[in-house]
Design a protein around this motif. Structure first.
Motif, PDB file in Angstrom:
ATOM      1  N   PRO A   1      -0.076  48.663 -84.309  1.00 32.42           N
ATOM      2  CA  PRO A   1       0.396  47.486 -83.560  1.00 32.42           C
ATOM      3  C   PRO A   1      -0.686  46.403 -83.582  1.00 32.42           C
ATOM      4  N   LYS A   2      -0.271  45.163 -83.754  1.00 36.46           N
ATOM      5  CA  LYS A   2      -1.287  44.119 -83.916  1.00 36.46           C
ATOM      6  C   LYS A   2      -0.764  42.784 -83.437  1.00 36.46           C
ATOM      7  N   GLU A   3      -1.722  41.936 -83.066  1.00 37.03           N
ATOM      8  CA  GLU A   3      -1.409  40.579 -82.634  1.00 37.03           C
ATOM      9  C   GLU A   3      -2.491  39.648 -83.162  1.00 37.03           C
ATOM     10  N   LEU A   4      -2.093  38.509 -83.676  1.00 38.57           N
ATOM     11  CA  LEU A   4      -3.022  37.486 -84.153  1.00 38.57           C
ATOM     12  C   LEU A   4      -2.878  36.268 -83.264  1.00 38.57           C
ATOM     13  N   HIS A   5      -3.979  35.870 -82.614  1.00 39.87           N
ATOM     14  CA  HIS A   5      -3.965  34.644 -81.816  1.00 39.87           C
ATOM     15  C   HIS A   5      -4.855  33.618 -82.492  1.00 39.87           C
ATOM     16  N   TRP A   6      -4.247  32.491 -82.893  1.00 40.56           N
ATOM     17  CA  TRP A   6      -5.005  31.421 -83.548  1.00 40.56           C
ATOM     18  C   TRP A   6      -5.428  30.427 -82.472  1.00 40.56           C
ATOM     19  N   ALA A   7      -6.723  30.357 -82.231  1.00 42.24           N
ATOM     20  CA  ALA A   7      -7.282  29.574 -81.131  1.00 42.24           C
ATOM     21  C   ALA A   7      -7.825  28.247 -81.638  1.00 42.24           C
ATOM     22  N   GLU A   8      -8.389  27.480 -80.702  1.00 38.57           N
ATOM     23  CA  GLU A   8      -9.059  26.216 -81.024  1.00 38.57           C
ATOM     24  C   GLU A   8     -10.555  26.401 -80.803  1.00 38.57           C
ATOM     25  N   GLY A   9     -11.356  25.843 -81.712  1.00 34.80           N
ATOM     26  CA  GLY A   9     -12.793  25.865 -81.484  1.00 34.80           C
ATOM     27  C   GLY A   9     -13.578  26.178 -82.740  1.00 34.80           C
ATOM     28  N   ALA A  10     -14.849  25.752 -82.732  1.00 31.02           N
ATOM     29  CA  ALA A  10     -15.770  26.073 -83.810  1.00 31.02           C
ATOM     30  C   ALA A  10     -16.295  27.498 -83.620  1.00 31.02           C
TER      31      ALA A  10
END
Length: 293
Positions: free
Chosen positions: A257-266
């Motif tokens: 089971p997996k989840e990808l969270h694409w965030a903001e930031g350097a």
């Protein structure tokens, strides 16, 4: 609190952060936290461990062997296999506690890759999270170092340095990070490490890389471990973090089971900057509370 436990041929020292309002009669999700290449537990590992504790998750920031307060004769020696063993040792320590419901791993930057080594082999890994992970593979190192000839020279430097260590005990080192020094292990903006108000000002951290570690560092390959990771895994990354395509690649290979969270930031924002850390910590803690009970 400071704890220590055996690992391999030596021992690991770690800072254990108990959840706010900790009740020893209750059981909590518990995670071991590792940080970037050459980091110590007072840097991003400790920041995230503290954030986990504030969100109801017991967390332990480790000094890998050969770093900080931990044992190990080969100081500043980067060895993915050794680090993976240290994370397993940390999970054994956590699992031995009566106030722990389940154990997992949180890796920031390079440890985002290292935790995949451990999770691919260790049944004590009940869940995984990575934040701004560095997911290397040998072909990528060849690109970073600008060609196979450079990589082979570094391997030769590493073998010579290991021979010197074996014969004399001397550890040859170079800078780990620098923005202009071409002999440094990582030549990049390195803002976090060159800023004395951030990671560079942590007294226990040394901006040093043991030259004899070039071979294990070049061979660091968490991408190859990803298909064997079946524990529920949360990957947090951003376009501004290191090698975003590698994060997507690893995510695609994970077997559970997996989840990808694409965030903001350097990239370095995720080490110690308020909004980036808080958002990542919120998501990571929620992931561990659900998966580790």
């Amino acid at each position: 609190m400071t704890v220590s436990f055996p690992s391999g041929d030596s021992y690991v020292v770690a800072h254990l952060y108990l959840p706010e309002g900790h009740d020893p009669a209750k059981r909590y999700p518990a995670v071991a936290v590792g940080g970037s290449f050459t980091s110590v537990k007072e840097q991003m590992g400790g920041i995230y461990a503290g954030e986990m504790a504030r969100r109801g998750v017991m967390a332990m920031a480790v000094d890998y062997r050969n770093y900080g307060q931990s044992g190990g004769a080969k100081r500043q020696y980067e060895d993915p296999a050794s680090k993976a063993e240290d994370l397993s040792a940390a999970l054994r320590y956590l699992a031995s506690r009566s106030d722990v419901s389940g154990t997992g791993l949180l890796g920031v930057c390079t440890s985002g890759g290292t935790v995949l080594y451990t999770a691919a082999e260790d049944a004590n890994v009940g869940a995984v999270a990575t934040v701004a992970g560095f997911f290397s593979e040998p072909e990528m190192v060849t690109v970073i170092k600008k060609g196979p000839e450079v990589v082979e020279r570094l391997r030769a430097d590493g073998r010579l340095a290991r021979q010197i260590y074996d014969e004399t005990g001397e550890i040859k080192t170079i800078r780990a990070y620098h923005n202009t020094d071409q002999t440094a292990a990582s030549v990049s903006p390195s803002q976090y490490y060159l800023d004395q108000t951030r990671g560079g000002g942590v007294p226990s951290w040394r901006n040093e890389f043991a030259v004899m570690a070039w071979e294990p560092w070049i061979d660091f390959d968490p991408v190859s471990r990803a298909p064997r990771v079946t524990a529920p895994t949360l990957v947090i990354h951003s376009d501004g973090s290191a090698f975003p395509d590698q994060a997507r690649k690893v995510y695609g290979l994970l077997a559970g089971p997996k989840e990808l969270h694409w965030a903001e930031g350097a990239h370095f924002d995720f080490y110690d900057q308020g909004d980036a850390v808080r958002d990542a910590a919120d998501r990571v803690a929620a992931h561990f509370r659900v998966t580790l009970g």
